[in-house]
Design a protein around this motif. Structure first.
Motif, mmCIF file in Angstrom:
data_model
loop_
_atom_site.group_PDB
_atom_site.id
_atom_site.type_symbol
_atom_site.label_atom_id
_atom_site.label_comp_id
_atom_site.label_asym_id
_atom_site.label_seq_id
_atom_site.Cartn_x
_atom_site.Cartn_y
_atom_site.Cartn_z
ATOM 1 N N SER A 34 1.248 -1.477 0.022
ATOM 2 C CA SER A 34 0.504 0.342 0.299
ATOM 3 C C SER A 34 0.367 1.197 0.187
ATOM 4 O O SER A 34 2.362 0.763 -0.094
ATOM 5 C CB SER A 34 -1.036 -0.447 1.549
ATOM 6 O OG SER A 34 -0.438 0.003 2.432
ATOM 7 N N ASP A 35 0.193 2.483 -0.234
ATOM 8 C CA ASP A 35 0.975 3.714 -0.450
ATOM 9 C C ASP A 35 2.104 3.912 0.943
ATOM 10 O O ASP A 35 2.871 4.083 0.978
ATOM 11 C CB ASP A 35 0.269 4.676 -0.313
ATOM 12 C CG ASP A 35 -0.322 5.325 -1.773
ATOM 13 O OD1 ASP A 35 0.027 4.066 -2.792
ATOM 14 O OD2 ASP A 35 -1.315 5.977 -1.337
ATOM 15 N N ALA A 36 0.817 3.009 2.502
ATOM 16 C CA ALA A 36 1.353 3.376 3.963
ATOM 17 C C ALA A 36 2.611 2.110 3.056
ATOM 18 O O ALA A 36 3.448 2.897 3.983
ATOM 19 C CB ALA A 36 0.784 2.781 4.639
ATOM 20 N N GLY A 37 3.065 0.848 2.857
ATOM 21 C CA GLY A 37 3.250 0.213 2.964
ATOM 22 C C GLY A 37 4.881 0.911 2.160
ATOM 23 O O GLY A 37 6.252 0.457 3.015
ATOM 24 N N ARG A 38 4.611 1.147 1.336
ATOM 25 C CA ARG A 38 5.929 1.593 0.523
ATOM 26 C C ARG A 38 6.726 2.850 1.490
ATOM 27 O O ARG A 38 7.973 2.396 1.957
ATOM 28 C CB ARG A 38 5.400 2.380 -0.969
ATOM 29 C CG ARG A 38 5.367 1.281 -1.727
ATOM 30 C CD ARG A 38 5.147 2.070 -3.606
ATOM 31 N NE ARG A 38 3.435 2.873 -3.387
ATOM 32 C CZ ARG A 38 2.851 2.020 -3.416
ATOM 33 N NH1 ARG A 38 2.609 0.578 -3.591
ATOM 34 N NH2 ARG A 38 1.089 2.471 -3.965
ATOM 35 N N GLU A 39 5.811 3.719 2.360
ATOM 36 C CA GLU A 39 6.713 5.065 3.412
ATOM 37 C C GLU A 39 7.218 3.790 4.515
ATOM 38 O O GLU A 39 8.404 4.365 4.384
ATOM 39 C CB GLU A 39 5.702 5.941 3.903
ATOM 40 C CG GLU A 39 4.817 6.700 2.464
ATOM 41 C CD GLU A 39 3.758 7.115 3.312
ATOM 42 O OE1 GLU A 39 3.657 7.762 4.970
ATOM 43 O OE2 GLU A 39 2.992 8.019 2.481
ATOM 44 N N GLU A 40 6.759 2.895 4.633
ATOM 45 C CA GLU A 40 7.381 1.921 5.746
ATOM 46 C C GLU A 40 8.207 1.097 4.958
ATOM 47 O O GLU A 40 9.741 0.745 5.658
ATOM 48 C CB GLU A 40 6.366 0.625 6.218
ATOM 49 C CG GLU A 40 5.320 1.098 6.932
ATOM 50 C CD GLU A 40 4.606 -0.145 7.720
ATOM 51 O OE1 GLU A 40 3.915 0.384 8.758
ATOM 52 O OE2 GLU A 40 4.273 -1.130 6.958
ATOM 53 N N ALA A 41 8.517 0.861 4.152
ATOM 54 C CA ALA A 41 9.183 0.510 3.372
ATOM 55 C C ALA A 41 10.907 0.951 3.051
ATOM 56 O O ALA A 41 12.305 0.529 3.401
ATOM 57 C CB ALA A 41 9.651 -1.118 2.208
ATOM 58 N N ALA A 42 10.773 2.127 2.827
ATOM 59 C CA ALA A 42 11.980 3.149 2.757
ATOM 60 C C ALA A 42 12.111 3.892 4.088
ATOM 61 O O ALA A 42 13.671 4.298 4.194
ATOM 62 C CB ALA A 42 10.288 4.550 1.671
ATOM 63 N N SER A 43 11.476 3.503 5.394
ATOM 64 C CA SER A 43 11.693 3.890 6.211
ATOM 65 C C SER A 43 12.622 3.358 7.340
ATOM 66 O O SER A 43 13.843 3.104 7.922
ATOM 67 C CB SER A 43 10.085 4.717 7.256
ATOM 68 O OG SER A 43 11.066 4.867 9.064
ATOM 69 N N VAL A 44 12.468 1.617 7.132
ATOM 70 C CA VAL A 44 12.914 0.809 7.678
ATOM 71 C C VAL A 44 14.639 0.679 7.167
ATOM 72 O O VAL A 44 15.338 0.928 7.564
ATOM 73 C CB VAL A 44 12.369 -1.095 7.823
ATOM 74 C CG1 VAL A 44 12.033 -1.479 6.354
ATOM 75 C CG2 VAL A 44 12.939 -1.535 8.515
ATOM 76 N N LEU A 163 19.520 -10.502 20.147
ATOM 77 C CA LEU A 163 19.285 -10.098 19.063
ATOM 78 C C LEU A 163 19.645 -8.824 20.089
ATOM 79 O O LEU A 163 19.633 -7.886 21.313
ATOM 80 C CB LEU A 163 17.302 -9.672 20.274
ATOM 81 C CG LEU A 163 16.928 -9.222 19.316
ATOM 82 C CD1 LEU A 163 16.585 -8.861 17.478
ATOM 83 C CD2 LEU A 163 15.462 -9.242 19.961
ATOM 84 N N LEU A 164 20.094 -7.754 18.816
ATOM 85 C CA LEU A 164 21.157 -6.865 19.387
ATOM 86 C C LEU A 164 19.850 -5.723 18.669
ATOM 87 O O LEU A 164 20.589 -4.503 19.715
ATOM 88 C CB LEU A 164 22.385 -6.309 17.378
ATOM 89 C CG LEU A 164 22.827 -5.855 17.642
ATOM 90 C CD1 LEU A 164 24.164 -5.692 19.022
ATOM 91 C CD2 LEU A 164 23.718 -5.873 16.503
ATOM 92 N N ASP A 165 18.632 -5.801 17.891
ATOM 93 C CA ASP A 165 18.553 -4.773 17.813
ATOM 94 C C ASP A 165 17.092 -4.983 16.990
ATOM 95 O O ASP A 165 16.930 -5.945 16.576
ATOM 96 C CB ASP A 165 19.349 -3.722 16.796
ATOM 97 C CG ASP A 165 18.777 -2.411 16.356
ATOM 98 O OD1 ASP A 165 17.513 -1.582 17.332
ATOM 99 O OD2 ASP A 165 19.400 -1.250 15.446
ATOM 100 N N PHE A 166 16.130 -3.533 17.118
ATOM 101 C CA PHE A 166 14.996 -3.775 16.450
ATOM 102 C C PHE A 166 14.889 -2.972 16.032
ATOM 103 O O PHE A 166 14.369 -1.660 16.863
ATOM 104 C CB PHE A 166 13.790 -4.700 17.362
ATOM 105 C CG PHE A 166 12.920 -5.115 16.591
ATOM 106 C CD1 PHE A 166 12.509 -6.431 16.066
ATOM 107 C CD2 PHE A 166 11.544 -4.218 16.142
ATOM 108 C CE1 PHE A 166 11.497 -6.451 15.267
ATOM 109 C CE2 PHE A 166 10.419 -4.654 15.190
ATOM 110 C CZ PHE A 166 10.318 -5.671 15.209
ATOM 111 N N VAL A 167 14.364 -2.869 14.598
ATOM 112 C CA VAL A 167 13.832 -1.791 13.787
ATOM 113 C C VAL A 167 12.589 -1.174 13.422
ATOM 114 O O VAL A 167 12.145 -2.092 12.369
ATOM 115 C CB VAL A 167 15.053 -0.916 12.617
ATOM 116 C CG1 VAL A 167 14.622 -0.018 11.822
ATOM 117 C CG2 VAL A 167 16.210 -1.542 12.453
ATOM 118 N N ASP A 168 11.944 -1.012 13.824
ATOM 119 C CA ASP A 168 10.119 -0.250 13.383
ATOM 120 C C ASP A 168 10.337 0.489 12.807
ATOM 121 O O ASP A 168 10.271 0.958 12.360
ATOM 122 C CB ASP A 168 9.180 -0.538 14.796
ATOM 123 C CG ASP A 168 8.378 -0.945 14.144
ATOM 124 O OD1 ASP A 168 7.854 -0.188 13.422
ATOM 125 O OD2 ASP A 168 7.262 -0.529 15.701
ATOM 126 N N GLY A 169 9.830 -0.452 11.546
ATOM 127 C CA GLY A 169 9.277 0.787 10.402
ATOM 128 C C GLY A 169 8.404 1.584 10.357
ATOM 129 O O GLY A 169 7.954 2.966 9.919
#
Length: 169
Positions: A34-44, A163-169
């Motif tokens: 979705s549009d929100a998903g494209r933004e999430e993918a770019a953010s992560v 578990l070193l890190d967790f990045v939330d897109g």
């Protein structure tokens, strides 16, 4: 069940970003972000790059929403990271993810872009329930990226992954 000690020193587990609902006649496999998903993918992708995370190989489910999520990393990683898209990562159990990782002996770090519930199950198997529950108490979020490193202490009673890190897109 497959051993939970893949040969890599770092594993990145990335759940695909938000996808749209299937259109009439469209297969689940073909759902786009979705549009929100494209933004999430770019953010992560941006956050991962800023933190210096650079896998040697990105393995992605060949489902469209996973390919599109993986492709968010392509611009920054294109020159040094290999990309592969696998049908086997779609609609499969966590054991399939672990089997695939176990076969990749020539890569120090691998990112897997996949689906829930399998990606979450792999996180729990590698990091342990306590660590995984801390970062995904309500489930593995879309565009969430778990970064796991092989533990230095490999005593029989210790966890082989941290578990070193967790990045939330």
């Amino acid at each position: 069940m497959t051993s939970v000690t893949p040969p890599q020193n770092r594993i990145y587990l990335l759940r695909h970003a938000k996808s749209g609902w299937a259109q009439p006649g469209e297969r689940d496999f073909d759902r786009a972000l979705s549009d929100a998903g494209r933004e999430e993918a770019a953010s992560v992708a941006e956050q991962a790059i800023e933190r210096g995370y650079r896998p040697d190989l990105i393995l992605s489910s060949s489902a469209r929403r996973c390919r599109e999520t993986a492709d968010a990393f392509r611009g920054a990683y294109a020159t040094r990271t290999e990309f592969r898209y696998l049908d086997e990562l779609y609609n499969c159990p966590a054991d399939t993810y672990l089997d695939i990782l176990a076969d990749l002996k020539n890569y120090d770090s691998v990112m897997v872009v996949g689906h829930n519930p399998s990606i979450e199950e792999v996180l729990f198997l590698l990091a342990g329930s306590e660590a995984a529950q801390t970062v995904v108490p309500e489930g593995f979020p879309t565009a969430g990226l778990a970064v796991l490193d092989r533990a230095a202490d490999t005593a029989p009673d210790s966890r082989p992954w941290i578990l070193l890190d967790f990045v939330d897109g």
